[in-house]
Scaffold this motif. Structure first.
Motif, short mmCIF file in Angstrom:
data_model
loop_
_atom_site.label_atom_id
_atom_site.label_comp_id
_atom_site.label_asym_id
_atom_site.label_seq_id
_atom_site.Cartn_x
_atom_site.Cartn_y
_atom_site.Cartn_z
N MET A 44 0.80 -1.21 0.00
CA MET A 44 0.00 0.00 0.00
C MET A 44 0.84 1.27 0.00
O MET A 44 0.39 2.33 -0.42
CB MET A 44 -0.95 0.01 1.20
N GLY A 45 2.08 1.20 0.49
CA GLY A 45 2.93 2.38 0.49
C GLY A 45 2.76 3.21 1.75
O GLY A 45 1.70 3.19 2.38
N PRO A 46 3.79 3.97 2.11
CA PRO A 46 3.75 4.72 3.38
C PRO A 46 2.71 5.83 3.42
O PRO A 46 2.09 6.07 4.46
CB PRO A 46 5.17 5.28 3.51
N LEU A 47 2.51 6.56 2.31
CA LEU A 47 1.57 7.68 2.31
C LEU A 47 0.15 7.20 2.54
O LEU A 47 -0.56 7.71 3.42
CB LEU A 47 1.67 8.45 1.00
N VAL A 48 -0.29 6.23 1.75
CA VAL A 48 -1.66 5.71 1.89
C VAL A 48 -1.84 5.06 3.25
O VAL A 48 -2.86 5.28 3.93
CB VAL A 48 -1.96 4.69 0.77
N THR A 49 -0.85 4.29 3.68
CA THR A 49 -0.95 3.60 4.97
C THR A 49 -1.06 4.59 6.12
O THR A 49 -1.92 4.47 7.00
CB THR A 49 0.26 2.69 5.19
N ALA A 50 -0.18 5.60 6.13
CA ALA A 50 -0.18 6.57 7.22
C ALA A 50 -1.46 7.40 7.23
O ALA A 50 -2.09 7.60 8.29
CB ALA A 50 1.04 7.48 7.11
N MET A 51 -1.85 7.91 6.06
CA MET A 51 -3.05 8.76 5.99
C MET A 51 -4.31 7.98 6.35
O MET A 51 -5.19 8.48 7.07
CB MET A 51 -3.17 9.35 4.59
N SER A 52 -4.41 6.73 5.87
CA SER A 52 -5.59 5.93 6.17
C SER A 52 -5.63 5.54 7.64
O SER A 52 -6.70 5.50 8.26
CB SER A 52 -5.64 4.68 5.29
N SER A 193 -9.29 10.99 4.38
CA SER A 193 -8.28 11.81 5.05
C SER A 193 -8.01 13.09 4.26
O SER A 193 -7.77 14.15 4.85
CB SER A 193 -6.99 11.02 5.23
N ILE A 194 -8.06 13.01 2.94
CA ILE A 194 -7.90 14.20 2.10
C ILE A 194 -9.05 15.17 2.33
O ILE A 194 -8.86 16.38 2.48
CB ILE A 194 -7.79 13.81 0.62
N VAL A 195 -10.27 14.62 2.37
CA VAL A 195 -11.46 15.44 2.61
C VAL A 195 -11.36 16.11 3.98
O VAL A 195 -11.64 17.31 4.14
CB VAL A 195 -12.74 14.60 2.52
#
Length: 210
Positions: A44-52, A193-195
């Protein structure tokens, strides 16, 4: 009779929930193994994992609980609460997350109970049972609080019955999670998380401007 602005909000919410369901069922096609379903294939990668992770951890609390604390107790309590959570989250990612990711891959663990059992070579399954029990006991109220927040949000915005709104929210969340597993949960939480980030920045800017 609903006003035009309320109707627009209802349509936006319905489209948003439909989009989450679409993501969930779209992710289902990428799950080929148990590891894919529960861990997203570890890709999933660090960005998606951390944000989610943070969206799941703080979504309803950040958008509803924290403003409630500010209203009831003042900004000072909110500041210290946010500071403590920020420091705790940082050290969690710094110390625990990387090592857990590394060791769970080495001993081929899919869940936290699996990890404890494999890491300490517990053939009696006692660690697995205890950790599973802890997860059930503490995550049932946590999950219920998320459903409750959804019900309160829709009830306050649109005047929908609280129980009905909570049930609809639960059905949508369970549907896309059950269909797509961890990949679906991560991507939908990443979108949310973006919203959340955009909404918080907009509120802060509006507050400063006023």
């Amino acid at each position: 009779m609903l006003s035009s602005s309320t109707i627009c909000m209802v349509i936006a919410i319905i489209r948003y929930l439909a989009f989450l369901l679409y993501l969930g069922f779209r992710c289902a096609g990428g799950n080929r193994t148990v590891g894919d379903y529960y861990l997203g294939g570890r890709k999933m990668g660090p960005l998606v994992t951390a944000m989610s992770a943070e969206a799941s951890d703080m979504s309803s609390w950040l958008l509803m609980g924290l403003p409630g604390v500010a209203y009831a107790a003042g900004i000072c309590d909110v500041f210290w609460t946010a500071l403590g959570l920020g420091i705790g989250t940082y050290f969690n990612w710094l110390i625990v997350a990387k090592r857990l990711r590394h060791y769970s891959a080495l001993n081929n663990s899919v869940t936290i109970p699996d990890f404890f059992e494999n890491r300490f070579r517990d053939s009696s399954h006692i660690l697995l049972g205890i950790s599973a029990l802890v997860i059930v006991v503490f995550f049932i109220p946590y999950t219920a609080s998320g459903f409750s927040a959804c019900g309160k949000l829709f009830s306050s915005l649109f005047g929908i019955d609280y129980v009905l709104a909570m049930i609809i929210s639960a059905i949508v969340i369970i549907a896309y999670t059950a269909a797509g597993g961890f990949r679906a949960a991560s991507l939908t939480d990443f979108v949310q998380s973006i919203v959340m980030t955009v909404a918080l920045i907009a509120v802060l800017c509006f507050g400063v401007a006023c």
